[in-house]
Design a protein around this motif. Structure first.
Motif, PDB file in Angstrom:
ATOM      1  N   UNK A  92     140.019 -64.271  87.174  1.00  0.00           N
ATOM      2  CA  UNK A  92     139.502 -63.017  87.727  1.00  0.00           C
ATOM      3  C   UNK A  92     140.651 -62.245  88.350  1.00  0.00           C
ATOM      4  N   UNK A  93     140.695 -60.967  88.071  1.00  0.00           N
ATOM      5  CA  UNK A  93     141.628 -60.062  88.722  1.00  0.00           C
ATOM      6  C   UNK A  93     140.795 -59.127  89.582  1.00  0.00           C
ATOM      7  N   UNK A  94     140.938 -59.282  90.901  1.00  0.00           N
ATOM      8  CA  UNK A  94     140.181 -58.472  91.856  1.00  0.00           C
ATOM      9  C   UNK A  94     141.104 -57.413  92.441  1.00  0.00           C
ATOM     10  N   UNK A  95     140.668 -56.164  92.364  1.00  0.00           N
ATOM     11  CA  UNK A  95     141.413 -55.071  92.976  1.00  0.00           C
ATOM     12  C   UNK A  95     140.647 -54.613  94.216  1.00  0.00           C
ATOM     13  N   UNK A  96     141.385 -54.383  95.304  1.00  0.00           N
ATOM     14  CA  UNK A  96     140.763 -53.999  96.572  1.00  0.00           C
ATOM     15  C   UNK A  96     141.155 -52.570  96.957  1.00  0.00           C
ATOM     16  N   UNK A  97     140.175 -51.842  97.448  1.00  0.00           N
ATOM     17  CA  UNK A  97     140.375 -50.513  98.019  1.00  0.00           C
ATOM     18  C   UNK A  97     139.643 -50.488  99.353  1.00  0.00           C
ATOM     19  N   UNK A  98     140.336 -50.161 100.416  1.00  0.00           N
ATOM     20  CA  UNK A  98     139.734 -50.135 101.756  1.00  0.00           C
ATOM     21  C   UNK A  98     139.035 -51.453 102.099  1.00  0.00           C
ATOM     22  N   UNK A  99     139.676 -52.564 101.745  1.00  0.00           N
ATOM     23  CA  UNK A  99     139.174 -53.915 102.034  1.00  0.00           C
ATOM     24  C   UNK A  99     137.866 -54.254 101.326  1.00  0.00           C
ATOM     25  N   UNK A 100     137.551 -53.509 100.291  1.00  0.00           N
ATOM     26  CA  UNK A 100     136.375 -53.808  99.472  1.00  0.00           C
ATOM     27  C   UNK A 100     136.826 -53.964  98.027  1.00  0.00           C
ATOM     28  N   UNK A 101     136.058 -54.722  97.260  1.00  0.00           N
ATOM     29  CA  UNK A 101     136.410 -54.947  95.853  1.00  0.00           C
ATOM     30  C   UNK A 101     136.070 -53.699  95.061  1.00  0.00           C
ATOM     31  N   UNK A 102     137.082 -53.107  94.449  1.00  0.00           N
ATOM     32  CA  UNK A 102     136.872 -51.890  93.651  1.00  0.00           C
ATOM     33  C   UNK A 102     136.940 -52.168  92.151  1.00  0.00           C
ATOM     34  N   UNK A 103     137.441 -53.330  91.756  1.00  0.00           N
ATOM     35  CA  UNK A 103     137.445 -53.715  90.344  1.00  0.00           C
ATOM     36  C   UNK A 103     137.457 -55.227  90.233  1.00  0.00           C
ATOM     37  N   UNK A 104     136.670 -55.713  89.282  1.00  0.00           N
ATOM     38  CA  UNK A 104     136.673 -57.118  88.906  1.00  0.00           C
ATOM     39  C   UNK A 104     136.871 -57.156  87.404  1.00  0.00           C
ATOM     40  N   UNK A 105     137.961 -57.775  86.989  1.00  0.00           N
ATOM     41  CA  UNK A 105     138.219 -57.974  85.564  1.00  0.00           C
ATOM     42  C   UNK A 105     138.322 -59.470  85.344  1.00  0.00           C
ATOM     43  N   UNK A 106     137.455 -59.991  84.471  1.00  0.00           N
ATOM     44  CA  UNK A 106     137.392 -61.427  84.230  1.00  0.00           C
ATOM     45  C   UNK A 106     137.800 -61.724  82.801  1.00  0.00           C
ATOM     46  N   UNK A 107     138.633 -62.747  82.673  1.00  0.00           N
ATOM     47  CA  UNK A 107     139.157 -63.151  81.377  1.00  0.00           C
ATOM     48  C   UNK A 107     138.811 -64.619  81.137  1.00  0.00           C
ATOM     49  N   UNK A 108     138.179 -64.897  80.010  1.00  0.00           N
ATOM     50  CA  UNK A 108     137.794 -66.254  79.655  1.00  0.00           C
ATOM     51  C   UNK A 108     138.888 -66.882  78.813  1.00  0.00           C
ATOM     52  N   UNK A 109     139.111 -68.155  79.021  1.00  0.00           N
ATOM     53  CA  UNK A 109     140.100 -68.818  78.176  1.00  0.00           C
ATOM     54  C   UNK A 109     140.619 -69.984  78.793  1.00  0.00           C
TER      55      UNK A 109
END
Length: 109
Positions: A92-109
């Motif tokens: 999972x790649x979590x991006x934060x904006x203002x201490x909140x999660x603004x993007x979740x990108x999940x990669x299976x493998x």
């Protein structure tokens, strides 16, 4: 521990409860969720997607293997336990904006 690592850890802990009410305060209003099955944008759609996951796979949970951070991003190496006998490796790649999660990108493998 890094502040964003703490936020990510709290997110995965809440996710493991399968309760979207615990996730809602962690999500930015403009959140985006992308994985191998879905691509949705917006708070309500991401909440609904998580509800659907929890309904379709009761008891789903993640095991954190490693987390790294840089700037406003946390990369988490996970094992997603779908059932007692089935698990998948996920990053999972979590991006934060203002201490909140603004993007979740999940990669299976």
């Amino acid at each position: 521990m890094n502040h964003l690592i703490n936020l990510a850890h709290n997110y995965f802990t809440a996710w493991n409860t399968n309760d979207v009410e615990q996730l809602k305060p962690m999500f930015h209003e403009d959140i985006v969720l992308i994985d191998w099955d879905v691509s949705v944008a917006g708070f309500d759609k991401v909440v609904l997607t998580n509800q659907n996951i929890f309904k379709a796979v009761p008891g789903i949970r993640v095991e954190i293997l490693n987390m790294l951070t840089d700037d406003n991003v946390v990369i988490a190496q996970l094992i997603v336990h779908i059932s007692e006998s089935e698990a998948i490796d996920v990053v999972d790649v979590l991006t934060f904006t203002d201490n909140k999660i603004s993007a979740i990108k999940a990669y299976k493998g």
